[in-house]
Design a protein around this motif. Sequence first.
Motif, PDB file in Angstrom:
ATOM      1  N   ILE A  21       0.849  -1.183   0.000  1.00  0.00           N
ATOM      2  CA  ILE A  21       0.000   0.000   0.000  1.00  0.00           C
ATOM      3  C   ILE A  21       0.894   1.247   0.000  1.00  0.00           C
ATOM      4  O   ILE A  21       1.919   1.275   0.680  1.00  0.00           O
ATOM      5  CB  ILE A  21      -0.917  -0.006   1.240  1.00  0.00           C
ATOM      6  CG1 ILE A  21      -1.842  -1.232   1.205  1.00  0.00           C
ATOM      7  CG2 ILE A  21      -1.749   1.276   1.321  1.00  0.00           C
ATOM      8  CD1 ILE A  21      -2.621  -1.458   2.496  1.00  0.00           C
ATOM      9  N   PRO A  22       0.550   2.282  -0.781  1.00  0.00           N
ATOM     10  CA  PRO A  22       1.338   3.514  -0.765  1.00  0.00           C
ATOM     11  C   PRO A  22       1.595   4.033   0.649  1.00  0.00           C
ATOM     12  O   PRO A  22       0.720   3.955   1.510  1.00  0.00           O
ATOM     13  CB  PRO A  22       0.476   4.489  -1.574  1.00  0.00           C
ATOM     14  CG  PRO A  22      -0.246   3.604  -2.539  1.00  0.00           C
ATOM     15  CD  PRO A  22      -0.552   2.348  -1.769  1.00  0.00           C
ATOM     16  N   LEU A  50      -4.925   1.346  -7.685  1.00  0.00           N
ATOM     17  CA  LEU A  50      -4.010   0.591  -6.841  1.00  0.00           C
ATOM     18  C   LEU A  50      -3.875  -0.832  -7.376  1.00  0.00           C
ATOM     19  O   LEU A  50      -4.866  -1.472  -7.736  1.00  0.00           O
ATOM     20  CB  LEU A  50      -4.522   0.525  -5.407  1.00  0.00           C
ATOM     21  CG  LEU A  50      -4.481   1.799  -4.564  1.00  0.00           C
ATOM     22  CD1 LEU A  50      -4.964   1.498  -3.160  1.00  0.00           C
ATOM     23  CD2 LEU A  50      -3.099   2.414  -4.536  1.00  0.00           C
ATOM     24  N   GLU A  51      -2.631  -1.318  -7.412  1.00  0.00           N
ATOM     25  CA  GLU A  51      -2.388  -2.735  -7.703  1.00  0.00           C
ATOM     26  C   GLU A  51      -1.630  -3.327  -6.513  1.00  0.00           C
ATOM     27  O   GLU A  51      -0.511  -3.811  -6.642  1.00  0.00           O
ATOM     28  CB  GLU A  51      -1.612  -2.912  -9.006  1.00  0.00           C
ATOM     29  CG  GLU A  51      -1.698  -4.345  -9.525  1.00  0.00           C
ATOM     30  CD  GLU A  51      -0.746  -4.630 -10.659  1.00  0.00           C
ATOM     31  OE1 GLU A  51      -1.090  -5.469 -11.513  1.00  0.00           O
ATOM     32  OE2 GLU A  51       0.360  -4.044 -10.709  1.00  0.00           O
ATOM     33  N   CYS A  52      -2.270  -3.240  -5.362  1.00  0.00           N
ATOM     34  CA  CYS A  52      -1.688  -3.758  -4.126  1.00  0.00           C
ATOM     35  C   CYS A  52      -2.127  -5.208  -3.926  1.00  0.00           C
ATOM     36  O   CYS A  52      -3.114  -5.654  -4.503  1.00  0.00           O
ATOM     37  CB  CYS A  52      -2.127  -2.909  -2.939  1.00  0.00           C
ATOM     38  SG  CYS A  52      -1.640  -1.174  -3.097  1.00  0.00           S
ATOM     39  N   ASN A  53      -1.378  -5.913  -3.077  1.00  0.00           N
ATOM     40  CA  ASN A  53      -1.665  -7.335  -2.938  1.00  0.00           C
ATOM     41  C   ASN A  53      -1.166  -7.842  -1.594  1.00  0.00           C
ATOM     42  O   ASN A  53       0.031  -7.792  -1.335  1.00  0.00           O
ATOM     43  CB  ASN A  53      -0.982  -8.107  -4.067  1.00  0.00           C
ATOM     44  CG  ASN A  53      -1.422  -9.557  -4.122  1.00  0.00           C
ATOM     45  OD1 ASN A  53      -2.341  -9.965  -3.426  1.00  0.00           O
ATOM     46  ND2 ASN A  53      -0.746 -10.334  -4.945  1.00  0.00           N
ATOM     47  N   PRO A  54      -2.068  -8.334  -0.737  1.00  0.00           N
ATOM     48  CA  PRO A  54      -1.594  -9.041   0.456  1.00  0.00           C
ATOM     49  C   PRO A  54      -0.832 -10.289   0.009  1.00  0.00           C
ATOM     50  O   PRO A  54      -1.317 -11.043  -0.836  1.00  0.00           O
ATOM     51  CB  PRO A  54      -2.879  -9.412   1.190  1.00  0.00           C
ATOM     52  CG  PRO A  54      -3.938  -8.554   0.598  1.00  0.00           C
ATOM     53  CD  PRO A  54      -3.524  -8.311  -0.821  1.00  0.00           C
ATOM     54  N   ARG A  55       0.353 -10.489   0.559  1.00  0.00           N
ATOM     55  CA  ARG A  55       1.206 -11.573   0.082  1.00  0.00           C
ATOM     56  C   ARG A  55       1.266 -12.709   1.092  1.00  0.00           C
ATOM     57  O   ARG A  55       1.701 -12.516   2.230  1.00  0.00           O
ATOM     58  CB  ARG A  55       2.615 -11.034  -0.186  1.00  0.00           C
ATOM     59  CG  ARG A  55       2.719 -10.110  -1.388  1.00  0.00           C
ATOM     60  CD  ARG A  55       2.910 -10.904  -2.655  1.00  0.00           C
ATOM     61  NE  ARG A  55       4.162 -11.625  -2.639  1.00  0.00           N
ATOM     62  CZ  ARG A  55       5.333 -11.108  -3.047  1.00  0.00           C
ATOM     63  NH1 ARG A  55       5.399  -9.883  -3.510  1.00  0.00           N
ATOM     64  NH2 ARG A  55       6.435 -11.842  -3.000  1.00  0.00           N
TER      65      ARG A  55
END
Length: 267
Positions: free
Chosen positions: A208-209, A234-239
């Motif tokens: 996240i930014p 946003l192209e965020c991703n919980p990993r």
Amino acid sequence: MKNLLGIGPSGYKEVPFEEHIRIIKEVGFDAVIMNCDGDIDAQSDICRRYGLYIDNIHAPFAGLNCMWYEGEDGENYTQKIEKTIRDAARNNIPHVIIHCTAGGKPEEPHGSPIGIERFGRIIKLAKNLGVKPVFENLEYPEMLGLIMDTFKDEDIGFCWDTGHEALCTPGMRFIPMYGDRLCCTHIHDNYGASYSKVPIVHGDCHMIPFDGALDFERIMRDIRSVGYEGVLMLECNPRDDLGTYYDLSVREYYERCFHALTELSKM
């Protein structure tokens, strides 16, 4: 003009797709990015039922380098991307995000004739179906440049991936090169080329930014400098492999994403 705010549903695989979309809408997002996996028709219907604008769909990219070589594998992969374009057209999704390479640089230093022919075929199909193919920056800017220069007279776009720029091509700035064709964004954070010094983080971590080290004031200046009116996506991703954000519920995660993107949009 106010930019729409978007995000791709990701992570929390135990949560049904519709639940992701319902929460994304409820926390305040306007738009989504779709993945080419799954039932695109059904998922598109769900997104629109909740009033979310589908800005783009990401074409397949794992194993894409075969497109630069002669043979059946390259033809089959070209057809996979063509299927994504048809899926987009059928569901009125205006943009298809395409990588030029994946998992390494093709051995042909300046691109092969068969690769150029295949990408040309994809671009022609998209034009005929009213979809814009949008090419994303990755590890090898010369391969992106090859596509953007070869097809400079075609209606193709540029997708600026902020995390890829910082991690894969430190010191480069893509907006001065392709900002006149900017039509999609992939916004996320990481620790840039210094990631190896940060033991808990693995490179392209799609954070996240404001959770990493990227200069988002500069990023937003670049976006504003070209009068971009598209979606801030946003192209965020919980990993799973990093354990990032899994201390948050799915709603808390999307709320945090929306807060960060809202702050960005004010810059």
